[in-house]
Design a protein around this motif. Structure first.
Motif, mmCIF file in Angstrom:
data_model
loop_
_atom_site.group_PDB
_atom_site.id
_atom_site.type_symbol
_atom_site.label_atom_id
_atom_site.label_comp_id
_atom_site.label_asym_id
_atom_site.label_seq_id
_atom_site.Cartn_x
_atom_site.Cartn_y
_atom_site.Cartn_z
ATOM 1 N N THR A 63 -6.832 14.655 6.465
ATOM 2 C CA THR A 63 -6.667 14.179 7.844
ATOM 3 C C THR A 63 -5.812 12.923 7.945
ATOM 4 N N THR A 64 -5.840 12.080 6.916
ATOM 5 C CA THR A 64 -5.198 10.744 6.887
ATOM 6 C C THR A 64 -5.642 9.892 8.080
ATOM 7 N N ASN A 65 -6.815 10.207 8.623
ATOM 8 C CA ASN A 65 -7.326 9.478 9.788
ATOM 9 C C ASN A 65 -8.815 9.255 9.599
ATOM 10 N N LEU A 66 -9.233 7.977 9.486
ATOM 11 C CA LEU A 66 -10.629 7.661 9.187
ATOM 12 C C LEU A 66 -11.553 8.109 10.317
ATOM 13 N N HIS A 67 -11.120 7.954 11.555
ATOM 14 C CA HIS A 67 -11.959 8.355 12.686
ATOM 15 C C HIS A 67 -12.196 9.864 12.668
ATOM 16 N N GLU A 68 -11.146 10.627 12.396
ATOM 17 C CA GLU A 68 -11.275 12.090 12.372
ATOM 18 C C GLU A 68 -12.170 12.547 11.228
ATOM 19 N N SER A 69 -11.999 11.949 10.052
ATOM 20 C CA SER A 69 -12.851 12.317 8.917
ATOM 21 C C SER A 69 -14.299 11.917 9.157
ATOM 22 N N ALA A 70 -14.522 10.764 9.774
ATOM 23 C CA ALA A 70 -15.882 10.333 10.084
ATOM 24 C C ALA A 70 -16.554 11.332 11.025
ATOM 25 N N ARG A 71 -15.803 11.771 12.039
ATOM 26 C CA ARG A 71 -16.368 12.756 12.975
ATOM 27 C C ARG A 71 -16.656 14.078 12.266
ATOM 28 N N GLU A 72 -15.769 14.480 11.384
ATOM 29 C CA GLU A 72 -15.937 15.731 10.644
ATOM 30 C C GLU A 72 -17.196 15.708 9.780
ATOM 31 N N LEU A 73 -17.522 14.535 9.217
ATOM 32 C CA LEU A 73 -18.673 14.403 8.324
ATOM 33 C C LEU A 73 -19.906 13.842 9.037
ATOM 34 N N ASN A 74 -19.824 13.737 10.382
ATOM 35 C CA ASN A 74 -20.952 13.225 11.177
ATOM 36 C C ASN A 74 -21.332 11.810 10.762
ATOM 37 N N LEU A 75 -20.308 10.957 10.601
ATOM 38 C CA LEU A 75 -20.508 9.555 10.237
ATOM 39 C C LEU A 75 -19.974 8.669 11.350
ATOM 40 N N SER A 76 -20.503 7.454 11.443
ATOM 41 C CA SER A 76 -19.878 6.466 12.311
ATOM 42 C C SER A 76 -18.643 5.927 11.591
ATOM 43 N N GLN A 77 -17.692 5.379 12.330
ATOM 44 C CA GLN A 77 -16.505 4.849 11.676
ATOM 45 C C GLN A 77 -16.840 3.672 10.760
ATOM 46 N N PRO A 78 -17.722 2.746 11.161
ATOM 47 C CA PRO A 78 -18.115 1.687 10.215
ATOM 48 C C PRO A 78 -18.779 2.259 8.962
#
Length: 335
Positions: A54-69
């Motif tokens: 994804t090269t995008n932390l927000h997108e990967s966080a959403r994909e893995l059900n994580l908060s961005q922090p």
């Protein structure tokens, strides 16, 4: 030597250093091994694997059900554990470093093996044989693979087979990432082969093919010069067949053939050849099969041989699942 994945150059030496950090020494009592085992978590590995795509932390966080922090913390933890920077923080997204490319690949292997473990345990509970994920190039299908599968189905003794058919470069990438167990194909120079051993088993010739109605079909003998006025269907680079036909033309002091279609699908190639005046090159065994069924004709032109032998591509590891070893033994016995 440099291995390319996407836009990121990864040296073989870098791959070896990171692989050593991930796997540690053979002695599982070493403190470094235990430090890695106690600190690495599956969610960290899943984040690295996702983030490389994804090269995008927000997108990967959403994909893995994580908060961005939470995702930021996981990424820092895995980088601290391995002692390398895995991603460059850019104004627009994240770019994997050479270390990040290698770690992401190993992360996918570990995640894939975990899923495979679950599937194997489920199969054992049902009293079934395990499954082997086999990759094969197209030229292996009419002979080796089809005979092997028919024998397994007729005897009902042996592992279940999940078959992926593609070009050698795609199959090796899947093997490196743990998506396949073994491959029938060829080594590819620009890919990382350090974790794979190759056993050459078979030699395959190539054939130039055309539609049954093609104006060259009645010819008794042809040379490459006679083929230059026609458009071709070629496999994408760096497939061995593409390189082989271009080398044949180069050695004959002829320009590379003009192509109107580029595809790795041999079915698409055969269908397009059969409905046009375009030419193509196919493995001899595949061309023979399609000619017997009236779909194409093999032209009487001999290609200078540039194709290397193909055979078994197997991950370099000390121990395989019993069903994988059984299938490898059956393949070797068929030669």
């Amino acid at each position: 030597m440099t291995v390319w994945k996407g836009k990121n150059p990864v040296s073989i030496e870098t791959a070896k250093r990171v692989r050593q950090r991930l796997s540690g020494s053979i002695d599982m009592h070493g403190t470094f091994d235990m430090a890695i085992l106690s600190r690495l978590r599956f969610k960290q590995l899943a984040l690295v694997a996702s983030l490389e795509v994804t090269t995008n932390l927000h997108e990967s966080a959403r994909e893995l059900n994580l908060s961005q922090p939470g995702a930021t913390k996981l990424l820092k933890e895995v980088e601290d554990t391995l002692g390398v920077t895995l991603f460059e923080r850019l104004s627009r997204g994240m770019k994997p470093t050479a270390y990040g490319v290698v770690v992401a690949r190993h992360a996918r292997q570990i995640i894939s093996e975990t899923g495979r473990l679950k599937a194997q345990l489920s199969a054992m509970q049902r009293g079934e044989y395990g499954k082997v994920r086999l990759g094969a190039i197209m030229e292996a299908l009419p002979g080796q693979v089809s005979e092997l599968l028919m024998n397994l189905m007729e005897t009902n003794v042996g592992p279940q087979i999940s078959l992926m058919v593609s070009t050698s470069d795609n199959l090796i990438s899947a093997l490196n990432e743990g998506a396949l167990d073994i491959v029938l194909g060829r080594p590819v120079e620009h890919l990382d082969m350090t974790g794979i051993r190759f056993e050459p088993l078979w030699q395959e010739r190539l054939a130039v093919v055309a539609a049954p109605s093609h104006p060259l079909v009645p010819s008794k003998q042809l040379s490459l010069v006679d083929l230059g006025d026609f458009s071709w269907i070629l496999q994408p680079r760096p497939s061995p067949m593409r390189m082989s036909i271009e080398l044949a033309f180069a050695h004959a002091d002829l320009p590379a053939p003009h192509y109107g279609l580029e595809t790795s699908s041999m079915l698409m190639t055969t269908l397009a050849v059969g409905k046009s005046d375009m030419l193509a090159v196919l493995p001899q065994s595949v061309a023979d099969y399609y000619q017997e069924n009236g779909l194409i004709r093999i032209l009487p032109v001999r290609l200078e041989e540039h194709m290397s032998r193909y055979g078994l591509l197997i991950p370099n590891k000390d121990e395989f699942d019993p069903e994988v070893e059984a299938l490898v033994s059956l393949i070797r016995a068929s030669v």
